[in-house]
Motif scaffolding. Structure first.
Motif, PDB file in Angstrom:
ATOM      1  N   GLY A  40       0.814  -1.209   0.000  1.00  0.00           N
ATOM      2  CA  GLY A  40       0.000   0.000   0.000  1.00  0.00           C
ATOM      3  C   GLY A  40       0.842   1.250   0.000  1.00  0.00           C
ATOM      4  N   SER A  41       1.890   1.233   0.776  1.00  0.00           N
ATOM      5  CA  SER A  41       2.771   2.383   0.867  1.00  0.00           C
ATOM      6  C   SER A  41       3.413   2.700  -0.472  1.00  0.00           C
ATOM      7  CB  SER A  41       3.836   2.100   1.915  1.00  0.00           C
ATOM      8  OG  SER A  41       4.767   3.125   1.954  1.00  0.00           O
ATOM      9  N   PHE A  42       3.875   1.666  -1.150  1.00  0.00           N
ATOM     10  CA  PHE A  42       4.544   1.877  -2.425  1.00  0.00           C
ATOM     11  C   PHE A  42       3.577   2.362  -3.494  1.00  0.00           C
ATOM     12  CE2 PHE A  42       6.465   0.408  -6.414  1.00  0.00           C
ATOM     13  CZ  PHE A  42       7.655   1.111  -6.335  1.00  0.00           C
ATOM     14  N   LEU A  43       2.397   1.759  -3.561  1.00  0.00           N
ATOM     15  CA  LEU A  43       1.413   2.203  -4.536  1.00  0.00           C
ATOM     16  C   LEU A  43       1.041   3.662  -4.307  1.00  0.00           C
ATOM     17  CD1 LEU A  43      -1.015  -0.864  -4.715  1.00  0.00           C
ATOM     18  CD2 LEU A  43       0.739  -0.200  -6.371  1.00  0.00           C
ATOM     19  N   ALA A  44       0.972   4.048  -3.041  1.00  0.00           N
ATOM     20  CA  ALA A  44       0.589   5.416  -2.709  1.00  0.00           C
ATOM     21  C   ALA A  44       1.706   6.409  -3.002  1.00  0.00           C
ATOM     22  CB  ALA A  44       0.193   5.497  -1.238  1.00  0.00           C
ATOM     23  N   ARG A  45       2.941   6.008  -2.735  1.00  0.00           N
ATOM     24  CA  ARG A  45       4.034   6.974  -2.717  1.00  0.00           C
ATOM     25  C   ARG A  45       4.921   7.007  -3.952  1.00  0.00           C
ATOM     26  NH1 ARG A  45       3.075  10.942   0.831  1.00  0.00           N
ATOM     27  NH2 ARG A  45       2.835  10.225   2.968  1.00  0.00           N
ATOM     28  N   ALA A  46       5.076   5.891  -4.641  1.00  0.00           N
ATOM     29  CA  ALA A  46       6.013   5.845  -5.766  1.00  0.00           C
ATOM     30  C   ALA A  46       5.396   6.519  -6.984  1.00  0.00           C
ATOM     31  CB  ALA A  46       6.384   4.396  -6.076  1.00  0.00           C
ATOM     32  N   ASN A  47       5.837   7.740  -7.285  1.00  0.00           N
ATOM     33  CA  ASN A  47       5.216   8.453  -8.413  1.00  0.00           C
ATOM     34  C   ASN A  47       5.656   7.930  -9.768  1.00  0.00           C
ATOM     35  OD1 ASN A  47       7.772   9.517  -8.885  1.00  0.00           O
ATOM     36  ND2 ASN A  47       7.317  11.500  -7.957  1.00  0.00           N
ATOM     37  N   PHE A  48       6.604   6.977  -9.772  1.00  0.00           N
ATOM     38  CA  PHE A  48       7.010   6.370 -11.033  1.00  0.00           C
ATOM     39  C   PHE A  48       6.145   5.161 -11.384  1.00  0.00           C
ATOM     40  CE2 PHE A  48       9.795   5.080  -7.543  1.00  0.00           C
ATOM     41  CZ  PHE A  48       9.644   3.714  -7.534  1.00  0.00           C
ATOM     42  N   SER A  80       8.751   3.971   7.672  1.00  0.00           N
ATOM     43  CA  SER A  80       9.668   3.336   6.792  1.00  0.00           C
ATOM     44  C   SER A  80       9.642   4.038   5.481  1.00  0.00           C
ATOM     45  CB  SER A  80       9.315   1.902   6.597  1.00  0.00           C
ATOM     46  OG  SER A  80       7.972   1.764   6.416  1.00  0.00           O
ATOM     47  N   PRO A  81      10.822   4.174   4.867  1.00  0.00           N
ATOM     48  CA  PRO A  81      10.908   4.881   3.626  1.00  0.00           C
ATOM     49  C   PRO A  81      10.131   4.169   2.566  1.00  0.00           C
ATOM     50  CG  PRO A  81      13.032   4.302   4.461  1.00  0.00           C
ATOM     51  CD  PRO A  81      12.022   3.737   5.367  1.00  0.00           C
ATOM     52  N   ALA A  82       9.718   4.921   1.572  1.00  0.00           N
ATOM     53  CA  ALA A  82       8.874   4.386   0.565  1.00  0.00           C
ATOM     54  C   ALA A  82       9.417   3.108   0.016  1.00  0.00           C
ATOM     55  CB  ALA A  82       8.760   5.378  -0.530  1.00  0.00           C
ATOM     56  N   SER A  83       8.855   2.009   0.455  1.00  0.00           N
ATOM     57  CA  SER A  83       9.347   0.720   0.034  1.00  0.00           C
ATOM     58  C   SER A  83       8.952   0.503  -1.383  1.00  0.00           C
ATOM     59  CB  SER A  83       8.729  -0.337   0.885  1.00  0.00           C
ATOM     60  OG  SER A  83       8.364  -1.403   0.189  1.00  0.00           O
ATOM     61  N   SER A  84       9.889   0.022  -2.186  1.00  0.00           N
ATOM     62  CA  SER A  84       9.529  -0.108  -3.541  1.00  0.00           C
ATOM     63  C   SER A  84       8.759  -1.337  -3.748  1.00  0.00           C
ATOM     64  CB  SER A  84      10.698  -0.067  -4.411  1.00  0.00           C
ATOM     65  OG  SER A  84      11.591  -0.745  -4.526  1.00  0.00           O
ATOM     66  N   VAL A  85       7.490  -1.160  -3.741  1.00  0.00           N
ATOM     67  CA  VAL A  85       6.627  -2.272  -3.986  1.00  0.00           C
ATOM     68  C   VAL A  85       6.211  -2.170  -5.417  1.00  0.00           C
ATOM     69  CG1 VAL A  85       4.497  -3.288  -3.376  1.00  0.00           C
ATOM     70  CG2 VAL A  85       5.809  -2.097  -1.698  1.00  0.00           C
ATOM     71  N   GLY A  86       6.654  -3.042  -6.261  1.00  0.00           N
ATOM     72  CA  GLY A  86       6.282  -2.951  -7.651  1.00  0.00           C
ATOM     73  C   GLY A  86       4.974  -3.634  -7.890  1.00  0.00           C
ATOM     74  N   SER A  87       4.313  -3.356  -8.980  1.00  0.00           N
ATOM     75  CA  SER A  87       3.040  -3.999  -9.234  1.00  0.00           C
ATOM     76  C   SER A  87       3.225  -5.101 -10.249  1.00  0.00           C
ATOM     77  CB  SER A  87       2.046  -2.983  -9.772  1.00  0.00           C
ATOM     78  OG  SER A  87       2.527  -2.426 -10.957  1.00  0.00           O
ATOM     79  N   PRO A  88       2.444  -6.179 -10.141  1.00  0.00           N
ATOM     80  CA  PRO A  88       2.576  -7.263 -11.113  1.00  0.00           C
ATOM     81  C   PRO A  88       2.062  -6.810 -12.459  1.00  0.00           C
ATOM     82  CG  PRO A  88       0.722  -7.655  -9.663  1.00  0.00           C
ATOM     83  CD  PRO A  88       1.423  -6.452  -9.140  1.00  0.00           C
TER      84      PRO A  88
END
Length: 565
Positions: free
Chosen positions: A374-382, A548-556
């Motif tokens: 959730g954090s990564f989807l919310a925060r990673a603007n790439f 925790s810093p924006a964990s890079s959670v990539g999407s499938p």
């Protein structure tokens, strides 16, 4: 015969030395005759020994390494303590040759040689005497220090060339020599920098070295609570304002423009007020630079090198980051590498998704994985909105299946210990929806609203598990003004944007019939949740109050999502 003055001014024809050849001295010592041996030690320990004398001795030692058995451990110890790094280049070259010969013939001294080299990976300490008081400080001449480190790495490569098993003996020594986290920023910076340099020519150690560095960074991270850092920054800022107010108007003379610019640059220093935060910031920047240097060659991404490093970093993430409670910043290394190419972000999200949905994983790991998603989807603007939607489809579908399974069971009640992964997944979806609402509603509004309605949030929030009661996090202060390594993360970080009145009205419509007057239902009413975080869920996602810093959670990939819907 030379006169007195001529003798003094003329160069010596040969290095003056006492005793017989080195081999003779060593053989005599083994027979119990120690006089020449003690004289040899005395000469080697002489702080005023000349370069020519050192070179002469080293040449004899190189020729006699076969005699330097464990019986002469004390003598070898003296040789390893010689100040060779501060001597002439001729001494350095001769000493490197000696090290190579020694470890080749007497592997019993391998560890001692490696310990000696590792001890030079931090700035040497010098003692300055002032008013009968010894003041210890670092000898931090940049040029000399850089040359010293380069020579140390040459020495390591020389030893590794002659002893292929060097890496397995080196790693425990690197662990032992890692400075305590309360050492100076410069000491820690130099040591971490040198550890990362080792991975370039001893690649088999990269994973272990990365684990070691991240482990130490985590110790600093959890030792500096977020609130302590913010308090220190606030105190420092207030102090600066007070000082500025006091000084202004006293001697308000016109300043030279260059002087003024330099003063402004100094006053806007990026140094952190909290000492541990400053150490962490410096070390994180070193790690970021390392990741970038490995992955990018001449400004272009090397996909194969990035893949290899990504695998190592994911391994470190799984082993150290996921199980660590209250990690606030270290995990940003995954956010950083995943920003280089969407494929890495997608792979990481797929990795976390598999951990979340696997019932064989411990509940705390599943919950944390959900928080990072959730954090990564919310925060990673790439991460493009199409990927966000694909991930939301996947997560929401899993939530509905989970609810289906609970409706027929006896545990369908609100309990975080029983349903932790469910609440964590709910939070992930809420995060993504709240932070990406503008992109989700962009374009065809009717179509966008239909998409949101089809997710059937009504059923999720109104189910007997009552997720709003458990897992609504605070969003107002998700990202504090002061960050670690802010310059690296800011360009790829999604900030919170308030909902406009029009957006609120539109968002209310699809869910109007499912809203209640429950005090915890502020999510559906379009209001910003004010509670402090998830109850019972580990606060080490990238967003839990920046826990925790924006964990890079990539999407499938979309194809992957569709196969599982």
């Amino acid at each position: 015969m030379l006169g007195g003055d001529e003798f003094i001014s003329s160069p010596p024809r040969k290095t003056v030395r006492f005793g017989g050849t080195l081999t003779d001295v060593l053989l005599k010592y083994q027979k119990g005759e120690t006089t020449d041996f003690e004289l040899l030690k005395h000469q080697l320990l002489d702080t005023e020994i000349k370069d020519a004398q050192i070179i002469n001795w080293l040449q004899e030692f190189r020729a006699s390494v076969a005699y330097l058995t464990k019986d002469f451990e004390q003598l070898v110890s003296i040789l390893l303590k010689l100040p060779w790094l501060s001597r002439s280049q001729d001494v350095v070259e001769e000493y490197l040759g000696f090290l190579g010969n020694l470890v080749s013939a007497q592997t019993v001294y391998l560890r001692s040689c490696l310990r000696m080299i590792a001890s030079h990976f931090i700035p040497p300490r010098v003692t300055i005497r002032e008013d009968d008081v010894d003041i210890s400080d670092s000898d931090d001449d940049e040029e000399n220090l850089s040359g010293t480190f380069n020579t140390c790495h040459r020495a390591l490569q020389t030893i590794a060339k002659y002893v292929p098993s060097t890496p397995q003996f080196l790693m425990p020594i690197l662990v032992e020599n890692f400075p305590f986290i309360n050492k100076s920023e410069r000491t820690l910076e130099c040591y971490v920098h040198n550890l990362l340099r080792i991975t370039v020519y001893l690649p088999t150690l990269r994973l272990e070295i990365l684990e070691l560095i991240v482990e130490k960074l985590l110790k600093i991270d959890v030792s500096a609570p977020r609130q302590d850092i913010e308090d220190a920054e606030e105190t420092a800022n207030n102090s600066d304002i007070k000082e500025k107010t006091t000084e202004e108007g006293l001697f308000d003379m016109e300043e030279d423009e260059e002087t003024k610019e330099n003063k402004d640059a100094f006053s806007t220093s990026d140094m952190m007020a909290h000492p541990l935060a400053e150490r962490l910031d410096i070390l994180m920047n070193i790690l970021f630079s390392y990741v970038k240097d490995i992955c990018q060659v001449d400004g272009k991404l090397d996909v194969n090198k990035t893949k290899d490093l990504y695998r190592d970093l994911v391994t470190v993430f799984d082993k150290l980051i996921l199980p660590t409670h209250a990690s606030c910043h270290v995990q940003y290394f995954m956010f950083h590498i995943c920003s280089f190419k969407l494929g890495f972000a997608e792979a990481f999200l797929d990795h976390l998704w598999k951990k979340l949905q696997n019932p064989n994983n411990p509940a705390v790991i599943r919950q944390t994985a959900g928080s990072y998603i959730g954090s990564f989807l919310a925060r990673a603007n790439f991460i493009p909105i199409v990927t966000v939607k694909a991930c939301m489809d996947l997560l929401v579908n899993w939530l509905h299946v989970y609810i289906d399974n609970q409706d027929v069971g006896t545990k369908a009640y609100c309990d975080v210990t029983l349903h932790g992964p469910f609440y964590s997944t709910c939070q992930a979806v809420f995060y993504a929806l709240i932070f990406r609402h503008k992109q989700l509603l962009d374009g065809n509004l009717r179509k966008s609203l239909a998409y949101l309605q089809n997710l059937n949030f009504e059923r999720i929030v109104m189910c007997q598990l009552n997720p709003l009661k458990i897992c609504l996090p605070s969003i107002v202060n998700l990202f504090a003004a002061i960050t670690r390594s802010k310059k690296t993360i800011d360009p790829i970080y999604q900030i919170w944007e308030e909902l406009s009145t029009e957006d609120l009205q539109e968002l209310k419509k699809p869910f109007k019939k499912c809203t209640t007057e429950d005090e915890d239902d502020d999510f559906l009413k379009g209001e910003t949740p004010q509670n402090d975080g998830m109850v019972g869920i580990p606060p080490n996602s990238y967003d839990s109050n920046i826990l925790s810093p924006a964990s890079s959670v990539g999407s499938p990939p979309v194809t992957y999502v569709q196969r599982h819907l």
